[in-house]
Design a protein around this motif. Structure first.
Motif, mmCIF file in Angstrom:
data_model
loop_
_atom_site.group_PDB
_atom_site.id
_atom_site.type_symbol
_atom_site.label_atom_id
_atom_site.label_comp_id
_atom_site.label_asym_id
_atom_site.label_seq_id
_atom_site.Cartn_x
_atom_site.Cartn_y
_atom_site.Cartn_z
ATOM 1 N N GLU A 61 0.646 -1.316 -0.047
ATOM 2 C CA GLU A 61 0.166 0.152 0.010
ATOM 3 C C GLU A 61 0.631 1.986 0.006
ATOM 4 O OE1 GLU A 61 -3.525 1.110 2.109
ATOM 5 O OE2 GLU A 61 -3.447 -1.547 2.492
ATOM 6 N N TYR A 92 -0.290 -0.442 -5.244
ATOM 7 C CA TYR A 92 -1.819 -0.288 -4.904
ATOM 8 C C TYR A 92 -2.243 -1.705 -5.181
ATOM 9 C CZ TYR A 92 -2.649 -1.228 -10.038
ATOM 10 O OH TYR A 92 -2.661 -1.905 -11.105
ATOM 11 N N ARG A 130 -5.718 -5.201 -5.441
ATOM 12 C CA ARG A 130 -6.944 -5.216 -5.386
ATOM 13 C C ARG A 130 -8.102 -5.965 -5.225
ATOM 14 N NH1 ARG A 130 -8.573 -6.596 -11.861
ATOM 15 N NH2 ARG A 130 -8.473 -8.619 -10.772
ATOM 16 N N TYR A 154 -14.180 -3.581 -8.349
ATOM 17 C CA TYR A 154 -12.698 -3.300 -7.835
ATOM 18 C C TYR A 154 -12.410 -2.402 -6.800
ATOM 19 C CZ TYR A 154 -11.991 -7.768 -11.455
ATOM 20 O OH TYR A 154 -12.036 -8.739 -11.857
ATOM 21 N N VAL A 155 -12.780 -2.869 -5.527
ATOM 22 C CA VAL A 155 -11.240 -1.450 -5.122
ATOM 23 C C VAL A 155 -10.344 -1.501 -5.275
ATOM 24 C CG1 VAL A 155 -11.617 -0.986 -2.838
ATOM 25 C CG2 VAL A 155 -13.651 -1.720 -4.078
ATOM 26 N N PHE A 156 -9.489 -0.509 -4.902
ATOM 27 C CA PHE A 156 -8.026 -0.538 -5.262
ATOM 28 C C PHE A 156 -7.550 0.515 -4.012
ATOM 29 C CE2 PHE A 156 -9.205 -0.526 -9.484
ATOM 30 C CZ PHE A 156 -8.526 -2.064 -10.076
ATOM 31 N N VAL A 157 -6.538 -0.277 -3.560
ATOM 32 C CA VAL A 157 -5.920 0.808 -1.919
ATOM 33 C C VAL A 157 -4.559 0.981 -2.338
ATOM 34 C CG1 VAL A 157 -7.226 -0.422 -0.612
ATOM 35 C CG2 VAL A 157 -5.450 -1.860 -0.855
ATOM 36 N N ALA A 163 -3.508 4.359 -5.930
ATOM 37 C CA ALA A 163 -4.936 3.531 -7.016
ATOM 38 C C ALA A 163 -5.130 4.754 -7.221
ATOM 39 C CB ALA A 163 -5.767 3.485 -5.283
ATOM 40 N N ASN A 171 -12.058 3.826 -3.414
ATOM 41 C CA ASN A 171 -11.058 3.492 -3.519
ATOM 42 C C ASN A 171 -9.923 4.150 -2.021
ATOM 43 O OD1 ASN A 171 -11.001 2.544 -6.055
ATOM 44 N ND2 ASN A 171 -9.398 3.611 -6.782
#
Length: 260
Positions: A36, A40, A42, A87-90, A94, A100
């Motif tokens: 992180e 990033y 997913r 889909y979530v990106f951290v 990102a 997100n």
């Protein structure tokens, strides 16, 4: 000698603890790691779930573990517009889109965010209740601090490496619907804690509270009380510096363009 009054009983806990049976999970970000901080990750939203006792829905997000052959399930506070299958990106790299999670240093001024960390890796502290949000209003010249405006209107400075989710917390408008009757209020607080119904002190008997008794419902004594009074007596305005209406104003405080 009088009874142990309700304020003393609440301090001990017992039946006044939060009703956590049936809760889904604590709502917090994933643990901050190298992936992180430098890039990033997913994840995919498996479902949006209701958490008893919480106004905002939770998003069940599954990530692949970057270091082991397994999956990690996290529960995020759902932002408005999130859906199952999304889909979530951290991470620092990102994209800036709804749901997100990015560090505040990567979020431009004026962005609406929620579930903002107050300290690095505390996994979310501010703007967490349904329909609320915070706004990024400025970055320091050194780049190590960020100024945010909280839902209350207060401004707060937090480290730039603190994370936040882009968007507004889902479940807004929840308090627009009137309660209408006491039974609805009872079931609302039954999921939270034993805090309803609430009896007024002046309606009690003298044995139950300092303000009880008398032929009319009145306090009958000053409501201000000292800081070091004994527990059964320490109710009302504790160690009040002043009482009464606030008259006059302090004037407007001048703040620079960035508000820092």
């Amino acid at each position: 000698m009088g009874k142990v009054i309700k304020g003393q009983r609440k301090g001990k806990g017992s039946i006044f603890r939060a009703h956590t049976i049936g809760r889904v999970a604590p709502a917090k970000f994933r643990n901050l790691d190298y992936a992180e901080r430098e890039g990033y990750l997913r994840g995919v939203i498996k479902e949006i779930v209701h958490d008893p006792g919480r106004g905002a829905p939770l998003a069940k997000v599954v990530f692949k573990d970057p270091y082991h052959y397994k999956h990690r399930t996290e529960y995020f506070i759902a932002a408005e517009g999130m859906y199952s299958g999304q889909y979530v990106f951290v991470g620092r790299k990102a994209a800036l889109s709804i749901g997100n999670v990015l560090p505040l240093s990567s979020i431009p001024d004026g962005t609406v965010v929620c579930n903002v960390e107050g300290k690095i890796n505390d996994k979310g502290q501010f703007a967490r209740t349904s329909g609320t949000s915070a706004v990024v209003i400025g970055h320091s010249e050194e780049g190590d601090k960020v100024r945010i405006r909280l839902p209350s209107g207060d401004r707060k400075t937090v480290p730039a490496d603190c994370r936040a989710m882009v968007g507004i917390v889902a479940g807004g408008g929840r308090i627009d619907k009137p309660i209408m009757k006491a039974g609805v209020q009872y079931h609302k607080y039954r999921a939270k804690r034993h805090s309803f119904p609430r009896n007024r002190a002046v309606a009690m008997n003298p044995v139950d509270h300092r303000y009880g008794g008398g032929n009319h419902q009145h306090i009958g004594k000053p409501s201000t009380i000292g800081r070091y009074d004994p527990p059964g007596r320490k109710v009302g305005k504790i160690a009040a510096r002043r009482t009464g209406l606030v008259r006059g104003g302090k004037g407007e405080k001048k703040v620079d363009a960035q508000g820092i």
